[in-house]
Design a protein around this motif. Sequence first.
Motif, PDB file in Angstrom:
ATOM      1  N   GLY A  14      33.760  18.479  -4.856  1.00 48.63           N
ATOM      2  CA  GLY A  14      34.609  17.512  -5.534  1.00 48.63           C
ATOM      3  C   GLY A  14      34.700  16.236  -4.727  1.00 48.63           C
ATOM      4  O   GLY A  14      34.113  16.110  -3.657  1.00 48.63           O
ATOM      5  N   THR A  15      35.456  15.309  -5.263  1.00 46.70           N
ATOM      6  CA  THR A  15      35.688  14.026  -4.627  1.00 46.70           C
ATOM      7  C   THR A  15      37.190  13.808  -4.596  1.00 46.70           C
ATOM      8  O   THR A  15      37.874  14.033  -5.594  1.00 46.70           O
ATOM      9  CB  THR A  15      35.018  12.899  -5.437  1.00 46.70           C
ATOM     10  OG1 THR A  15      33.611  13.155  -5.474  1.00 46.70           O
ATOM     11  CG2 THR A  15      35.264  11.550  -4.816  1.00 46.70           C
ATOM     12  N   VAL A  16      37.710  13.371  -3.446  1.00 47.94           N
ATOM     13  CA  VAL A  16      39.125  13.057  -3.321  1.00 47.94           C
ATOM     14  C   VAL A  16      39.265  11.551  -3.245  1.00 47.94           C
ATOM     15  O   VAL A  16      38.621  10.898  -2.418  1.00 47.94           O
ATOM     16  CB  VAL A  16      39.736  13.706  -2.057  1.00 47.94           C
ATOM     17  CG1 VAL A  16      41.206  13.300  -1.906  1.00 47.94           C
ATOM     18  CG2 VAL A  16      39.594  15.219  -2.108  1.00 47.94           C
ATOM     19  N   LEU A  17      40.083  10.997  -4.133  1.00 42.72           N
ATOM     20  CA  LEU A  17      40.379   9.572  -4.123  1.00 42.72           C
ATOM     21  C   LEU A  17      41.819   9.396  -3.657  1.00 42.72           C
ATOM     22  O   LEU A  17      42.754   9.751  -4.369  1.00 42.72           O
ATOM     23  CB  LEU A  17      40.184   8.966  -5.512  1.00 42.72           C
ATOM     24  CG  LEU A  17      38.751   9.028  -6.067  1.00 42.72           C
ATOM     25  CD1 LEU A  17      38.718   8.510  -7.495  1.00 42.72           C
ATOM     26  CD2 LEU A  17      37.810   8.245  -5.185  1.00 42.72           C
ATOM     27  N   GLY A  18      41.971   8.878  -2.439  1.00 39.83           N
ATOM     28  CA  GLY A  18      43.301   8.598  -1.911  1.00 39.83           C
ATOM     29  C   GLY A  18      43.824   7.315  -2.516  1.00 39.83           C
ATOM     30  O   GLY A  18      43.076   6.355  -2.696  1.00 39.83           O
ATOM     31  N   SER A  19      45.110   7.284  -2.822  1.00 39.45           N
ATOM     32  CA  SER A  19      45.684   6.123  -3.494  1.00 39.45           C
ATOM     33  C   SER A  19      47.156   5.983  -3.161  1.00 39.45           C
ATOM     34  O   SER A  19      47.834   6.971  -2.859  1.00 39.45           O
ATOM     35  CB  SER A  19      45.515   6.281  -5.015  1.00 39.45           C
ATOM     36  OG  SER A  19      46.101   5.205  -5.708  1.00 39.45           O
ATOM     37  N   THR A  20      47.649   4.764  -3.255  1.00 40.34           N
ATOM     38  CA  THR A  20      49.087   4.543  -3.153  1.00 40.34           C
ATOM     39  C   THR A  20      49.775   4.858  -4.476  1.00 40.34           C
ATOM     40  O   THR A  20      50.988   5.001  -4.523  1.00 40.34           O
ATOM     41  CB  THR A  20      49.397   3.084  -2.747  1.00 40.34           C
ATOM     42  OG1 THR A  20      48.836   2.211  -3.721  1.00 40.34           O
ATOM     43  CG2 THR A  20      48.819   2.778  -1.366  1.00 40.34           C
ATOM     44  N   ASP A  21      48.986   4.971  -5.531  1.00 37.85           N
ATOM     45  CA  ASP A  21      49.520   5.287  -6.857  1.00 37.85           C
ATOM     46  C   ASP A  21      48.565   6.243  -7.575  1.00 37.85           C
ATOM     47  O   ASP A  21      47.841   5.860  -8.494  1.00 37.85           O
ATOM     48  CB  ASP A  21      49.708   4.004  -7.674  1.00 37.85           C
ATOM     49  CG  ASP A  21      50.497   4.221  -8.952  1.00 37.85           C
ATOM     50  OD1 ASP A  21      50.697   5.392  -9.368  1.00 37.85           O
ATOM     51  OD2 ASP A  21      50.908   3.210  -9.555  1.00 37.85           O
ATOM     52  N   PRO A  22      48.542   7.517  -7.150  1.00 38.06           N
ATOM     53  CA  PRO A  22      47.568   8.458  -7.713  1.00 38.06           C
ATOM     54  C   PRO A  22      47.760   8.717  -9.203  1.00 38.06           C
ATOM     55  O   PRO A  22      46.792   8.972  -9.905  1.00 38.06           O
ATOM     56  CB  PRO A  22      47.774   9.732  -6.896  1.00 38.06           C
ATOM     57  CG  PRO A  22      49.137   9.613  -6.321  1.00 38.06           C
ATOM     58  CD  PRO A  22      49.386   8.147  -6.134  1.00 38.06           C
ATOM     59  N   ARG A  23      48.985   8.629  -9.697  1.00 41.24           N
ATOM     60  CA  ARG A  23      49.185   8.858 -11.133  1.00 41.24           C
ATOM     61  C   ARG A  23      48.487   7.768 -11.942  1.00 41.24           C
ATOM     62  O   ARG A  23      47.808   8.059 -12.922  1.00 41.24           O
ATOM     63  CB  ARG A  23      50.664   8.910 -11.496  1.00 41.24           C
ATOM     64  CG  ARG A  23      50.850   9.181 -12.989  1.00 41.24           C
ATOM     65  CD  ARG A  23      52.310   9.385 -13.376  1.00 41.24           C
ATOM     66  NE  ARG A  23      52.378   9.866 -14.733  1.00 41.24           N
ATOM     67  CZ  ARG A  23      52.299  11.137 -15.104  1.00 41.24           C
ATOM     68  NH1 ARG A  23      52.156  12.078 -14.195  1.00 41.24           N
ATOM     69  NH2 ARG A  23      52.353  11.473 -16.370  1.00 41.24           N
ATOM     70  N   ARG A  24      48.636   6.497 -11.531  1.00 41.16           N
ATOM     71  CA  ARG A  24      47.975   5.392 -12.234  1.00 41.16           C
ATOM     72  C   ARG A  24      46.460   5.584 -12.193  1.00 41.16           C
ATOM     73  O   ARG A  24      45.774   5.425 -13.194  1.00 41.16           O
ATOM     74  CB  ARG A  24      48.350   4.051 -11.584  1.00 41.16           C
ATOM     75  CG  ARG A  24      47.673   2.852 -12.250  1.00 41.16           C
ATOM     76  CD  ARG A  24      47.761   1.604 -11.403  1.00 41.16           C
ATOM     77  NE  ARG A  24      46.818   1.772 -10.304  1.00 41.16           N
ATOM     78  CZ  ARG A  24      47.017   1.344  -9.069  1.00 41.16           C
ATOM     79  NH1 ARG A  24      48.100   0.705  -8.743  1.00 41.16           N
ATOM     80  NH2 ARG A  24      46.111   1.551  -8.135  1.00 41.16           N
ATOM     81  N   LEU A  25      45.944   5.971 -11.031  1.00 43.47           N
ATOM     82  CA  LEU A  25      44.510   6.168 -10.891  1.00 43.47           C
ATOM     83  C   LEU A  25      44.033   7.340 -11.740  1.00 43.47           C
ATOM     84  O   LEU A  25      43.028   7.237 -12.442  1.00 43.47           O
ATOM     85  CB  LEU A  25      44.169   6.388  -9.413  1.00 43.47           C
ATOM     86  CG  LEU A  25      42.739   6.150  -9.004  1.00 43.47           C
ATOM     87  CD1 LEU A  25      42.282   4.729  -9.311  1.00 43.47           C
ATOM     88  CD2 LEU A  25      42.562   6.447  -7.514  1.00 43.47           C
ATOM     89  N   TRP A  26      44.788   8.451 -11.705  1.00 41.31           N
ATOM     90  CA  TRP A  26      44.446   9.610 -12.531  1.00 41.31           C
ATOM     91  C   TRP A  26      44.430   9.229 -14.001  1.00 41.31           C
ATOM     92  O   TRP A  26      43.516   9.604 -14.734  1.00 41.31           O
ATOM     93  CB  TRP A  26      45.451  10.735 -12.295  1.00 41.31           C
ATOM     94  CG  TRP A  26      45.233  11.885 -13.223  1.00 41.31           C
ATOM     95  CD1 TRP A  26      44.370  12.927 -13.046  1.00 41.31           C
ATOM     96  CD2 TRP A  26      45.847  12.087 -14.496  1.00 41.31           C
ATOM     97  NE1 TRP A  26      44.422  13.774 -14.139  1.00 41.31           N
ATOM     98  CE2 TRP A  26      45.322  13.280 -15.033  1.00 41.31           C
ATOM     99  CE3 TRP A  26      46.796  11.382 -15.237  1.00 41.31           C
ATOM    100  CZ2 TRP A  26      45.708  13.780 -16.263  1.00 41.31           C
ATOM    101  CZ3 TRP A  26      47.175  11.886 -16.474  1.00 41.31           C
ATOM    102  CH2 TRP A  26      46.644  13.072 -16.971  1.00 41.31           C
ATOM    103  N   GLU A  27      45.420   8.475 -14.461  1.00 44.70           N
ATOM    104  CA  GLU A  27      45.475   8.074 -15.867  1.00 44.70           C
ATOM    105  C   GLU A  27      44.264   7.238 -16.252  1.00 44.70           C
ATOM    106  O   GLU A  27      43.708   7.403 -17.340  1.00 44.70           O
ATOM    107  CB  GLU A  27      46.769   7.302 -16.152  1.00 44.70           C
ATOM    108  CG  GLU A  27      47.986   8.188 -16.163  1.00 44.70           C
ATOM    109  CD  GLU A  27      49.298   7.417 -16.258  1.00 44.70           C
ATOM    110  OE1 GLU A  27      49.313   6.172 -16.126  1.00 44.70           O
ATOM    111  OE2 GLU A  27      50.339   8.091 -16.443  1.00 44.70           O
TER     112      GLU A  27
END
Length: 136
Positions: A14-27
């Motif tokens: 898999g790939t992990v994308l770190g974010s300050t706003d993971p919900r926005r990125l997931w959406e």
Amino acid sequence: MSETTEPGSPRVGGTVLGSTDPRRLWEWYRDVFAPGLTRDGAEDGGPVRHLRLGGTYVVFEARDDVGRKSVEPGRVLVNFEVTDIREMERRLDAQLNPRWIRPVETVDEHVLLGTLEDPDGNYVQLCDTTADGTPA
């Protein structure tokens, strides 16, 4: 591309994308790659969300060691194999108005590529190997 690994070799899980706003990125990734999905993959509303795409996971994790925008977005490109890239391009333009880094174009007679930017500034590459290479 041909497979060059031996049986028993590691595989990308898999790939992990770190974010300050993971919900926005997931959406955003959900809207791009799984627009019919309603469940968000987060356990009890926790900080980690995921999408299972093509037998692997894309994980969206809250991180405090990353900035809001990627400073070197071309360093790592997450490449997604898609079918009907032209239809996907039309849908994305109409629904998300993404920033295209590389417009969808013919690379060779059987491959179309396009690269767009996600909300965190990461580059996301789309690849269609089912196309006939004829420009739309």
